[in-house]
Design an enzyme around this catalytic site. Structure first.
Site, PDB file in Angstrom:
ATOM      1  N   LYS A 173      15.079  35.921  21.789  1.00  0.00           N
ATOM      2  CA  LYS A 173      13.987  35.504  21.053  1.00  0.00           C
ATOM      3  C   LYS A 173      12.712  36.235  21.711  1.00  0.00           C
ATOM      4  CE  LYS A 173      14.651  31.207  21.169  1.00  0.00           C
ATOM      5  NZ  LYS A 173      14.698  29.657  20.984  1.00  0.00           N
ATOM      6  N   THR A 204       3.124  25.665  16.717  1.00  0.00           N
ATOM      7  CA  THR A 204       4.398  26.338  16.409  1.00  0.00           C
ATOM      8  C   THR A 204       5.329  25.650  17.184  1.00  0.00           C
ATOM      9  OG1 THR A 204       3.952  27.684  18.616  1.00  0.00           O
ATOM     10  CG2 THR A 204       3.699  28.692  16.296  1.00  0.00           C
ATOM     11  N   GLY A 206       8.447  23.195  18.228  1.00  0.00           N
ATOM     12  CA  GLY A 206       9.474  22.802  17.582  1.00  0.00           C
ATOM     13  C   GLY A 206      10.299  24.227  17.221  1.00  0.00           C
TER      14      GLY A 206
END
Length: 266
Positions: A173, A204, A206
């Protein structure tokens, strides 16, 4: 039959991440969420004020209770806290005939440690080898492999370093990089670059839990790994865009964004 997905993770008392985020994601995506709680945290929008892991026997009993009676179509892991828990969960997953999405959670959004340093080797040698998909962020890649990603060009090297530990697929990611939010999904032979516009929203909390749970939900519905990851990326991008203020710090993503806007999630 509604597909069943089992999350094995810690509880976030603020409701933005962990078990709570996982179950909200699963509901939004049309699967039946079930849970194995590995740890309890005192947590809010400002950070983690305390964390208490559950005994291995309690984690094992929860897992067996669900799998032996109800069964599962996918498993997702999050906060596992200790080497003992990592190894026990890895054994349970290995004996379960279902895809497993491993989110190798190391620290919280606020930088609080959620994994003992002594557990890192167990994640590398026990947990990652049983993963269908591993979903590390850049900090977790560095923690696990020593590879530091500074640009998109480094994502391939990071993915290769994670794949060396044995997961079938890895999603690195790249959300912490500048520019568009770009992730790399690869199994070492084929690559899928997933891009989304970066939304100017600080709320943001979680995100990582939500992405892993969304992938597991789509796998449980029979999608291939590339299909599941692409659908999960779309869902998370919408959830980030709709993230909202909560408390005095970083608020959560909106897990129900597609439902509240009248557009059923894929």
């Amino acid at each position: 039959m509604i597909p069943g997905v089992l999350t094995v993770a810690g509880s976030d008392s603020g409701g933005g991440a962990g078990i709570q985020a996982d179950l909200k994601t699963m509901l939004a995506l049309g699967v039946h969420g079930m849970s194995v709680i590995t740890a309890v945290t005192a947590q809010n929008s400002l950070g983690v004020q305390g964390a208490w892991e559950l005994p291995v026997e309690a984690v094992r009993a929860q897992y067996r209770s669900v799998v032996d009676d109800i069964g599962v179509q996918a498993v997702k892991t999050g906060m596992l806290a200790s080497a003992e828990l990592v190894e026990a969960v890895a054994e349970l997953i290995e004996a379960t005939d279902a895809p497993a999405v491993v989110d190798p959670v190391g620290v919280s959004k606020h930088g609080d440690s959620l994994l003992a340093a002594s557990a890192l080797d167990s994640v590398r040698t026990k947990l990652l080898p049983v993963a269908t998909v591993a979903t590390p962020n850049l900090d977790e890649v560095a923690q696990l492999t020593g590879v530091h990603v500074e640009s998109e060009d480094d994502l391939r090297r990071a993915a290769a370093a994670v794949l060396a530990y044995g997961p079938r697929w890895v999603v690195v990611k790249g959300g912490h990089l500048a520019g568009d939010a770009v992730d790399l999904l690869t199994d070492g032979s084929e690559e899928h670059w997933l891009r989304a516009p970066r939304h100017d929203n600080r709320h943001t909390h979680g995100t990582g839990c939500t992405l892993a749970s969304a992938i597991a939900s789509q796998l449980a519905k029979g999608q291939s790994v590339p299909e599941a990851v692409a659908a999960a990326k779309e869902y998370v991008t919408g959830a980030i865009a709709a993230g909202f203020a909560l408390g005095g710090g970083i608020g959560p993503v909106d897990h129900g964004w597609a439902l509240t806007r009248g557009t059923p999630a894929a």
